[in-house]
Write a protein that holds these residues in place. Structure first.
Motif, PDB file in Angstrom:
ATOM      1  N   TRP A  30      51.737   6.007  20.700  1.00 16.39           N
ATOM      2  CA  TRP A  30      52.933   6.589  20.089  1.00 16.39           C
ATOM      3  C   TRP A  30      53.879   5.510  19.575  1.00 16.39           C
ATOM      4  N   LEU A  31      54.041   4.437  20.317  1.00 17.45           N
ATOM      5  CA  LEU A  31      54.907   3.346  19.854  1.00 17.45           C
ATOM      6  C   LEU A  31      54.324   2.683  18.608  1.00 17.45           C
ATOM      7  N   TYR A  32      53.013   2.479  18.615  1.00 15.92           N
ATOM      8  CA  TYR A  32      52.350   1.865  17.458  1.00 15.92           C
ATOM      9  C   TYR A  32      52.507   2.753  16.221  1.00 15.92           C
ATOM     10  N   SER A  33      52.364   4.058  16.420  1.00 15.58           N
ATOM     11  CA  SER A  33      52.504   4.991  15.297  1.00 15.58           C
ATOM     12  C   SER A  33      53.935   5.014  14.766  1.00 15.58           C
ATOM     13  N   LEU A  34      54.912   4.994  15.683  1.00 14.52           N
ATOM     14  CA  LEU A  34      56.308   4.933  15.248  1.00 14.52           C
ATOM     15  C   LEU A  34      56.593   3.648  14.482  1.00 14.52           C
ATOM     16  N   LEU A  35      55.942   2.570  14.899  1.00 15.12           N
ATOM     17  CA  LEU A  35      56.135   1.283  14.229  1.00 15.12           C
ATOM     18  C   LEU A  35      55.771   1.369  12.748  1.00 15.12           C
ATOM     19  N   TRP A  36      54.786   2.208  12.417  1.00 12.24           N
ATOM     20  CA  TRP A  36      54.320   2.289  11.031  1.00 12.24           C
ATOM     21  C   TRP A  36      54.850   3.497  10.272  1.00 12.24           C
ATOM     22  N   THR A  37      55.488   4.438  10.945  1.00  8.00           N
ATOM     23  CA  THR A  37      55.992   5.630  10.247  1.00  8.00           C
ATOM     24  C   THR A  37      57.520   5.635  10.106  1.00  8.00           C
ATOM     25  N   LEU A  38      58.230   4.836  10.881  1.00  7.77           N
ATOM     26  CA  LEU A  38      59.685   4.752  10.739  1.00  7.77           C
ATOM     27  C   LEU A  38      60.139   3.932   9.527  1.00  7.77           C
ATOM     28  N   PRO A  39      59.439   2.852   9.129  1.00  4.13           N
ATOM     29  CA  PRO A  39      59.931   2.023   8.023  1.00  4.13           C
ATOM     30  C   PRO A  39      60.287   2.771   6.737  1.00  4.13           C
ATOM     31  N   PRO A  40      59.489   3.783   6.293  1.00  9.64           N
ATOM     32  CA  PRO A  40      59.904   4.490   5.065  1.00  9.64           C
ATOM     33  C   PRO A  40      61.253   5.192   5.177  1.00  9.64           C
ATOM     34  N   LEU A  41      61.691   5.506   6.386  1.00 11.82           N
ATOM     35  CA  LEU A  41      63.007   6.120   6.569  1.00 11.82           C
ATOM     36  C   LEU A  41      64.129   5.108   6.441  1.00 11.82           C
ATOM     37  N   PHE A  42      63.780   3.821   6.493  1.00  9.35           N
ATOM     38  CA  PHE A  42      64.783   2.763   6.451  1.00  9.35           C
ATOM     39  C   PHE A  42      64.611   1.833   5.255  1.00  9.35           C
ATOM     40  N   GLY A  43      63.850   2.249   4.263  1.00 12.17           N
ATOM     41  CA  GLY A  43      63.816   1.496   3.013  1.00 12.17           C
ATOM     42  C   GLY A  43      62.533   0.777   2.678  1.00 12.17           C
ATOM     43  N   TRP A  44      61.598   0.644   3.645  1.00 12.74           N
ATOM     44  CA  TRP A  44      60.300   0.036   3.302  1.00 12.74           C
ATOM     45  C   TRP A  44      59.380   1.157   2.854  1.00 12.74           C
ATOM     46  N   SER A  45      59.250   1.333   1.552  1.00 11.77           N
ATOM     47  CA  SER A  45      58.622   2.482   0.929  1.00 11.77           C
ATOM     48  C   SER A  45      59.488   3.729   1.196  1.00 11.77           C
ATOM     49  N   LYS A  46      58.938   4.923   0.941  1.00 13.51           N
ATOM     50  CA  LYS A  46      59.708   6.148   1.155  1.00 13.51           C
ATOM     51  C   LYS A  46      58.744   7.332   1.231  1.00 13.51           C
ATOM     52  N   TYR A  47      59.261   8.443   1.752  1.00 15.76           N
ATOM     53  CA  TYR A  47      58.515   9.693   1.777  1.00 15.76           C
ATOM     54  C   TYR A  47      58.981  10.559   0.611  1.00 15.76           C
ATOM     55  N   GLY A  48      58.014  11.245  -0.008  1.00 14.14           N
ATOM     56  CA  GLY A  48      58.352  12.099  -1.144  1.00 14.14           C
ATOM     57  C   GLY A  48      57.245  13.085  -1.434  1.00 14.14           C
ATOM     58  N   PRO A  49      57.402  13.888  -2.508  1.00 14.02           N
ATOM     59  CA  PRO A  49      56.391  14.896  -2.867  1.00 14.02           C
ATOM     60  C   PRO A  49      55.035  14.260  -3.128  1.00 14.02           C
ATOM     61  N   GLU A  50      54.003  15.002  -2.823  1.00 16.16           N
ATOM     62  CA  GLU A  50      52.636  14.516  -2.978  1.00 16.16           C
ATOM     63  C   GLU A  50      51.820  15.562  -3.720  1.00 16.16           C
ATOM     64  N   GLY A  51      50.917  15.088  -4.581  1.00 16.59           N
ATOM     65  CA  GLY A  51      50.018  16.002  -5.275  1.00 16.59           C
ATOM     66  C   GLY A  51      50.767  16.988  -6.148  1.00 16.59           C
ATOM     67  N   PRO A  52      50.456  18.280  -6.023  1.00 14.84           N
ATOM     68  CA  PRO A  52      51.110  19.293  -6.862  1.00 14.84           C
ATOM     69  C   PRO A  52      52.517  19.654  -6.405  1.00 14.84           C
ATOM     70  N   GLY A  53      53.080  18.960  -5.455  1.00 13.35           N
ATOM     71  CA  GLY A  53      54.445  19.203  -5.024  1.00 13.35           C
ATOM     72  C   GLY A  53      54.573  20.175  -3.877  1.00 13.35           C
ATOM     73  N   THR A  54      53.470  20.542  -3.234  1.00 12.37           N
ATOM     74  CA  THR A  54      53.522  21.472  -2.104  1.00 12.37           C
ATOM     75  C   THR A  54      53.331  20.759  -0.770  1.00 12.37           C
ATOM     76  N   THR A  55      53.134  19.463  -0.789  1.00 15.13           N
ATOM     77  CA  THR A  55      53.076  18.653   0.429  1.00 15.13           C
ATOM     78  C   THR A  55      53.884  17.378   0.185  1.00 15.13           C
ATOM     79  N   CYS A  56      54.188  16.674   1.261  1.00 18.14           N
ATOM     80  CA  CYS A  56      54.946  15.431   1.155  1.00 18.14           C
ATOM     81  C   CYS A  56      54.278  14.365   2.010  1.00 18.14           C
ATOM     82  N   SER A  57      54.390  13.139   1.549  1.00 13.60           N
ATOM     83  CA  SER A  57      53.802  12.018   2.278  1.00 13.60           C
ATOM     84  C   SER A  57      54.469  10.736   1.794  1.00 13.60           C
ATOM     85  N   VAL A  58      53.868   9.604   2.117  1.00 12.82           N
ATOM     86  CA  VAL A  58      54.338   8.334   1.578  1.00 12.82           C
ATOM     87  C   VAL A  58      54.205   8.371   0.057  1.00 12.82           C
TER      88      VAL A  58
END
Length: 399
Positions: free
Chosen positions: A171-199
């Motif tokens: 869980w800590l390892y996963s948080l290490l790689w999924t928190l950065p987009p919330l703080f400016g290293w890349s970002k989360y946004g719409p994916e594909g046809p706009g019905t899902t979201c991801s990096v």
């Protein structure tokens, strides 16, 4: 920017235009008009097909993983350290089915994202977190089996400290790689046809590209290499005992080989297309990955929530016997004398002073629910400079 998006939308039918309407002015500014129009090219029939697939995945993933947790809570014989790791995988998959899939299912039925930009960021973060937890847990599971096989002492079936530490680290390892987009290293946004979201795979900035490369290496390639290495060593260990009992060893080898091949194929089937799609979207020319093409790898990745319980739990002898007992309202029957899937039985006869260190062991037997190999008796003319036998039981699929 808004007028530009509306003019693009005017060229599409009304059902598809609703996909743009789901985003407010600020959110439209965050998604360029050209990209948003591309995300709205999936037809109503396509959205319906995606919704059906997501409904199937969400329903069966929910049922399978809830059943795993029910069995673990009901039957005390399942409460072993390695089974706790299996439960961790089921928990992460269950969270995907309850906190992620319903939102993408609802969005697909309407042809548009329904819960705004904040919901999109939450969806992208949560699904990435739970998905990586599942992937890393599979690697930790393979390493635990490998280390259990190699340890020269008997494992304590009541010692949960090592497994608990492994779960916490996933869980800590996963948080290490999924928190950065919330703080400016890349970002989360719409994916594909706009019905899902991801990096945001389509961003061409150095900031986003560096994150995607690291995510691909440390959250997909590294776990896969760990799994292949650990199960490969286990298969190699089984081959070494063919001289002790050829028929029994061959049968075990074939069974373990089948399970390992299934694990690796399913891992690649679920996650490799998604990884390739992400890399093509990141490094390929704009528009190379169409919305129609991008939705398929996303659905395949979500099928892991259905497949993982089947491979790692219901192919497990312990869980399967308890599942049968659960359906029949009976007491689960016992298998072999080995009490847990992480139990290790090791008998070592060391050689004399002149023996090489590596000759102190005659390799291991990886048992699949059968008693360990019987130790031969030491006769008066036994050469003590050679190892006599070692039996190590490291269960792949439970007792």
């Amino acid at each position: 920017m808004i007028l530009s998006n509306l003019s693009n939308c005017a060229r599409l039918n009304s059902a598809l235009c609703s996909g743009v309407g789901a985003w407010d002015a600020d959110e439209l500014d965050a998604v360029p008009g050209e990209e948003q129009s591309q995300r709205s090219t999936l037809s109503p029939t396509g959205h319906l097909v995606v919704a059906v697939c997501l409904g199937f995945i969400g329903t069966f993933g929910l049922v399978n993983n809830v059943l795993v947790l029910l069995l673990f809570c009901r039957y005390k014989m399942l409460r072993s350290p390695i089974n706790l790791l299996l439960v961790n995988i089921s928990v992460s998959d269950l969270l995907v089915c309850t906190l992620g899939t319903p939102f993408s299912f609802a969005a697909s039925t309407q042809g548009r994202w329904l819960i705004g930009k904040g919901g999109c960021m939450w969806y992208g973060f949560a699904n990435s977190l739970f998905g990586i937890v599942s992937l890393i847990s599979l690697a930790v599971l393979s390493y635990e089996r490998y280390s259990t096989m190699m340890t020269p002492t008997e494992a304590d079936a009541s010692d949960y400290r090592k497994i608990s530490l492994g779960i916490a680290l996933t869980w800590l390892y996963s948080l290490l790689w999924t928190l950065p987009p919330l703080f400016g290293w890349s970002k989360y946004g719409p994916e594909g046809p706009g019905t899902t979201c991801s990096v945001d795979w389509t961003a061409k900035t150095a900031n986003s590209t560096s994150y995607i490369i690291c995510l691909f290496i440390f959250c997909l390639i590294v776990p896969f290499l760990v799994i292949v290495f650990c199960y490969g060593k286990l298969l190699f260990a089984i081959r070494q005992v063919s001289g002790i009992n050829a028929s029994m060893s061959r049968k075990r080898e074939q069974r373990v080989l089948f399970m390992v091949v299934v694990m690796v194929i399913c891992y690649l089937m679920c996650w490799l297309p998604y990884g390739i799609m992400a890399l093509l979207a990141t490094f390929g020319p704009p528009g190379l990955v169409t919305p129609e093409a991008s939705i398929i790898p996303s659905i395949l990745a979500k099928t892991s929530t259905v497949i993982n319980p089947i491979i790692y739990v219901f192919m497990n002898k312990q869980f399967y016997r308890c599942f049968q007992a659960f359906l029949n309202c009976a007491v689960p029957r016992r298998g072999s004398s080995v009490k847990s899937s992480s139990r290790v039985i090791t008998k070592v006869f060391k050689g004399g002073p002149g023996a090489h260190r590596q000759n102190n062991l005659l390799f291991m037997v990886a048992s699949l629910g059968q008693p360990p190999v019987t130790m031969p008796q030491l006769g008066p003319y036994t050469n003590i400079n050679k190892p006599v036998a070692v039996s190590l039981v490291a269960h792949i699929d439970g007792c």
